[in-house]
Scaffold this motif. Structure first.
Motif, PDB file in Angstrom:
ATOM      1  N   SER A  34       0.677  -1.104   0.075  1.00 47.12           N
ATOM      2  CA  SER A  34       0.009  -0.011   0.109  1.00 47.12           C
ATOM      3  C   SER A  34       0.790   1.124   0.002  1.00 47.12           C
ATOM      4  N   GLY A  35       2.180   1.325   0.347  1.00 49.31           N
ATOM      5  CA  GLY A  35       2.945   2.407   0.233  1.00 49.31           C
ATOM      6  C   GLY A  35       3.354   3.117   1.350  1.00 49.31           C
ATOM      7  N   VAL A  36       2.858   2.339   2.624  1.00 52.64           N
ATOM      8  CA  VAL A  36       3.120   2.846   3.825  1.00 52.64           C
ATOM      9  C   VAL A  36       4.683   2.750   4.118  1.00 52.64           C
ATOM     10  N   LEU A  37       5.044   1.332   3.650  1.00 56.94           N
ATOM     11  CA  LEU A  37       6.749   1.272   3.716  1.00 56.94           C
ATOM     12  C   LEU A  37       7.127   1.557   2.348  1.00 56.94           C
ATOM     13  N   ARG A  38       7.790   2.552   2.135  1.00 48.82           N
ATOM     14  CA  ARG A  38       8.264   2.484   0.584  1.00 48.82           C
ATOM     15  C   ARG A  38       9.444   1.894   0.166  1.00 48.82           C
ATOM     16  N   PRO A  39       9.719   1.725  -1.109  1.00 44.63           N
ATOM     17  CA  PRO A  39      11.053   1.239  -1.616  1.00 44.63           C
ATOM     18  C   PRO A  39      12.085   1.859  -1.085  1.00 44.63           C
ATOM     19  N   GLY A  40      13.014   0.916  -0.596  1.00 45.96           N
ATOM     20  CA  GLY A  40      14.316   1.728  -0.115  1.00 45.96           C
ATOM     21  C   GLY A  40      14.474   1.928   1.542  1.00 45.96           C
ATOM     22  N   ALA A  41      13.129   2.017   1.755  1.00 48.98           N
ATOM     23  CA  ALA A  41      13.038   2.528   3.328  1.00 48.98           C
ATOM     24  C   ALA A  41      13.600   1.355   4.214  1.00 48.98           C
ATOM     25  N   ARG A  42      14.058   1.905   5.389  1.00 51.57           N
ATOM     26  CA  ARG A  42      14.555   0.777   6.486  1.00 51.57           C
ATOM     27  C   ARG A  42      13.265   0.329   7.293  1.00 51.57           C
ATOM     28  N   MET A  43      13.145  -0.892   7.414  1.00 53.85           N
ATOM     29  CA  MET A  43      12.233  -1.300   8.386  1.00 53.85           C
ATOM     30  C   MET A  43      12.325  -1.001   9.645  1.00 53.85           C
ATOM     31  N   PRO A  44      11.316  -1.276  10.632  1.00 51.24           N
ATOM     32  CA  PRO A  44      11.737  -0.880  12.083  1.00 51.24           C
ATOM     33  C   PRO A  44      12.616  -2.094  12.641  1.00 51.24           C
ATOM     34  N   THR A  45      13.219  -1.948  13.668  1.00 50.33           N
ATOM     35  CA  THR A  45      14.130  -3.054  14.086  1.00 50.33           C
ATOM     36  C   THR A  45      13.396  -4.244  14.591  1.00 50.33           C
ATOM     37  N   GLN A  46      13.755  -5.422  14.766  1.00 57.48           N
ATOM     38  CA  GLN A  46      13.210  -6.385  15.120  1.00 57.48           C
ATOM     39  C   GLN A  46      12.692  -6.331  16.672  1.00 57.48           C
ATOM     40  N   ALA A  47      13.371  -5.566  17.212  1.00 58.94           N
ATOM     41  CA  ALA A  47      13.108  -5.441  18.650  1.00 58.94           C
ATOM     42  C   ALA A  47      11.755  -4.536  18.652  1.00 58.94           C
ATOM     43  N   ALA A  48      11.549  -3.553  17.768  1.00 57.48           N
ATOM     44  CA  ALA A  48      10.397  -2.714  17.572  1.00 57.48           C
ATOM     45  C   ALA A  48       9.060  -3.502  17.057  1.00 57.48           C
ATOM     46  N   LEU A  49       9.473  -4.204  16.089  1.00 53.45           N
ATOM     47  CA  LEU A  49       8.239  -5.220  15.821  1.00 53.45           C
ATOM     48  C   LEU A  49       7.684  -6.355  16.716  1.00 53.45           C
ATOM     49  N   ALA A  50       8.890  -6.651  17.485  1.00 54.90           N
ATOM     50  CA  ALA A  50       8.484  -7.829  18.360  1.00 54.90           C
ATOM     51  C   ALA A  50       7.413  -7.109  19.621  1.00 54.90           C
ATOM     52  N   ASP A  51       7.850  -5.999  19.749  1.00 55.37           N
ATOM     53  CA  ASP A  51       6.991  -4.990  20.658  1.00 55.37           C
ATOM     54  C   ASP A  51       5.561  -4.568  20.273  1.00 55.37           C
ATOM     55  N   GLU A  52       5.655  -4.329  18.917  1.00 55.58           N
ATOM     56  CA  GLU A  52       4.344  -3.666  18.196  1.00 55.58           C
ATOM     57  C   GLU A  52       3.392  -5.183  18.085  1.00 55.58           C
ATOM     58  N   PHE A  53       3.834  -6.270  17.959  1.00 53.70           N
ATOM     59  CA  PHE A  53       3.178  -7.404  17.574  1.00 53.70           C
ATOM     60  C   PHE A  53       2.840  -8.189  18.727  1.00 53.70           C
ATOM     61  N   GLY A  54       3.586  -8.056  19.767  1.00 48.40           N
ATOM     62  CA  GLY A  54       3.514  -8.733  21.162  1.00 48.40           C
ATOM     63  C   GLY A  54       3.980 -10.127  20.854  1.00 48.40           C
ATOM     64  N   VAL A  55       5.273 -10.381  20.343  1.00 52.25           N
ATOM     65  CA  VAL A  55       5.786 -11.655  20.067  1.00 52.25           C
ATOM     66  C   VAL A  55       7.212 -11.640  20.377  1.00 52.25           C
ATOM     67  N   GLU A  56       7.876 -12.947  20.342  1.00 52.18           N
ATOM     68  CA  GLU A  56       9.550 -12.983  20.604  1.00 52.18           C
ATOM     69  C   GLU A  56      10.045 -12.596  19.103  1.00 52.18           C
ATOM     70  N   ARG A  57      11.339 -12.447  19.258  1.00 55.25           N
ATOM     71  CA  ARG A  57      11.984 -11.887  18.034  1.00 55.25           C
ATOM     72  C   ARG A  57      11.995 -13.024  17.115  1.00 55.25           C
ATOM     73  N   GLY A  58      12.198 -14.286  17.518  1.00 53.31           N
ATOM     74  CA  GLY A  58      12.018 -15.326  16.506  1.00 53.31           C
ATOM     75  C   GLY A  58      10.959 -15.318  15.484  1.00 53.31           C
ATOM     76  N   ALA A  59       9.718 -14.647  16.143  1.00 52.62           N
ATOM     77  CA  ALA A  59       8.538 -14.984  15.085  1.00 52.62           C
ATOM     78  C   ALA A  59       8.759 -13.630  13.931  1.00 52.62           C
ATOM     79  N   VAL A  60       9.315 -12.493  14.814  1.00 53.24           N
ATOM     80  CA  VAL A  60       9.522 -11.518  13.769  1.00 53.24           C
ATOM     81  C   VAL A  60      10.589 -11.933  12.569  1.00 53.24           C
ATOM     82  N   ARG A  61      11.712 -12.484  12.983  1.00 52.46           N
ATOM     83  CA  ARG A  61      12.713 -13.094  12.038  1.00 52.46           C
ATOM     84  C   ARG A  61      11.980 -13.949  11.090  1.00 52.46           C
ATOM     85  N   GLN A  62      11.060 -14.909  11.287  1.00 52.83           N
ATOM     86  CA  GLN A  62      10.446 -15.807  10.389  1.00 52.83           C
ATOM     87  C   GLN A  62       9.550 -14.930   9.533  1.00 52.83           C
ATOM     88  N   ALA A  63       8.823 -13.874  10.065  1.00 55.52           N
ATOM     89  CA  ALA A  63       8.049 -13.184   9.095  1.00 55.52           C
ATOM     90  C   ALA A  63       9.094 -12.468   8.071  1.00 55.52           C
TER      91      ALA A  63
END
Length: 302
Positions: A34-63
């Protein structure tokens, strides 16, 4: 409270139930498409994503690895945050008998992008809601606004279930929960349809493109989804039902439903041979017949 930490349901992220790695991949994929995350942009850190989705970092790495395998992310295995891959040009993906089926959220977007390379873009769609199409059109819209594409005309027609029917699915395991599911589905149908229409019609004023977006209501629940692109390509997928449990209006509901974004999409293209020519022609004939006969006006009301 920071609005970024409030979900569409009104719950804060701390209240959000844990997500699976596939659900995380689906959410991040939709942000990229949808363009919320644009080409060339850096993703949030794995720690930030783990906090956002309420999961361990291993689940984020799999995703993230799933999205890397789909060529949507790069640098996933490195210590720094992953990067959104460069946007592909509007080259047409492989179709015909040799083309493997792909999940809708993987296969639809590049084919929609390729369709927008034509001077006259024509898209007909039959589906349960327009969520997949709304997300897939994000990249072509970005290219238009960036000056990389400029079709002269866009015609989009959608057939969606009527608000007045009892849906075959999503369906409750317990019949008493039917009203909750219908309200939820109708809200999704209306919200996605209005966003799609608004985003496309905005091109009239911003880029002087002749745009027409029309909706009709079906008197039945479609067991399949169909996308017809520029009269030359048909994309077809089954809605495959499964049993699940969800929280709807603060109640836990068991239901039978299909995840349309994961439905395997089969591609048929006229240049691929007589088999594909016949399928595209008959699919267009079937869509036109439904549009002209038993469908009715669709109004986006609660």
């Amino acid at each position: 409270m920071d609005p970024k930490h409030v979900l569409a349901s009104g719950r804060t992220r701390s209240q959000r139930p844990r997500s699976s790695h596939r659900e995380i991949a689906d959410e991040l994929r939709s942000r990229i498409r949808s363009g919320v995350l644009r080409p060339g942009a850096r993703m949030p850190t794995q720690a930030a994503l783990a906090d956002e989705f309420g999961v361990e970092r291993g689940a984020v790495r799999q995703a993230l690895r799933i999205l890397q395998s789909e060529h949507l992310l790069t640098n996933v295995s490195k210590g720094s945050p992953a990067t959104v891959a460069a946007a592909p040009g509007p080259t047409r993906p492989r179709a015909g008998p040799a083309a493997p089926p792909e999940p809708t959220m993987v296969g639809l977007a590049p084919r929609i992008a390729a369709a927008f390379a034509a001077p006259h873009v024509r898209i007909d769609a039959l589906c349960l809601t327009s969520v997949s199409l709304t997300l897939a059109i994000g990249e072509p819209l970005r290219r238009i606004h960036a000056g990389q594409s400029q079709p002269a005309r866009i015609d989009v027609r959608l057939l969606l279930p009527s608000r007045d029917i009892d849906l075959a699915f999503p369906a409750p395991v317990d019949a008493d929960d039917g009203g909750l599911l219908h309200r939820r589905w109708l809200a999704q149908r209306n919200a996605q349809g209005m966003v799609l229409r608004q985003n496309l019609l905005a091109l009239r004023g911003s880029h002087d493109i002749d745009v027409r977006v029309c909706f009709r209501a079906l008197p039945f629940t479609p067991p399949v989804k169909l996308y017809l692109l520029n009269g030359a390509e048909a994309l077809f997928a089954y809605y495959t039902l499964g049993r699940s449990e969800r929280e709807i209006e603060h109640e836990h509901v068991e239901l039978y439903d299909a995840d349309g974004t994961r439905s395997m999409l089969f591609a048929f293209e006229q240049p691929a041979g007589q088999r594909d020519v016949a399928f595209v022609e008959q699919s267009q004939k079937w869509f036109d017949a439904l549009w002209q006969t038993i469908s009715s006006d669709l109004v986006f009301t609660p």
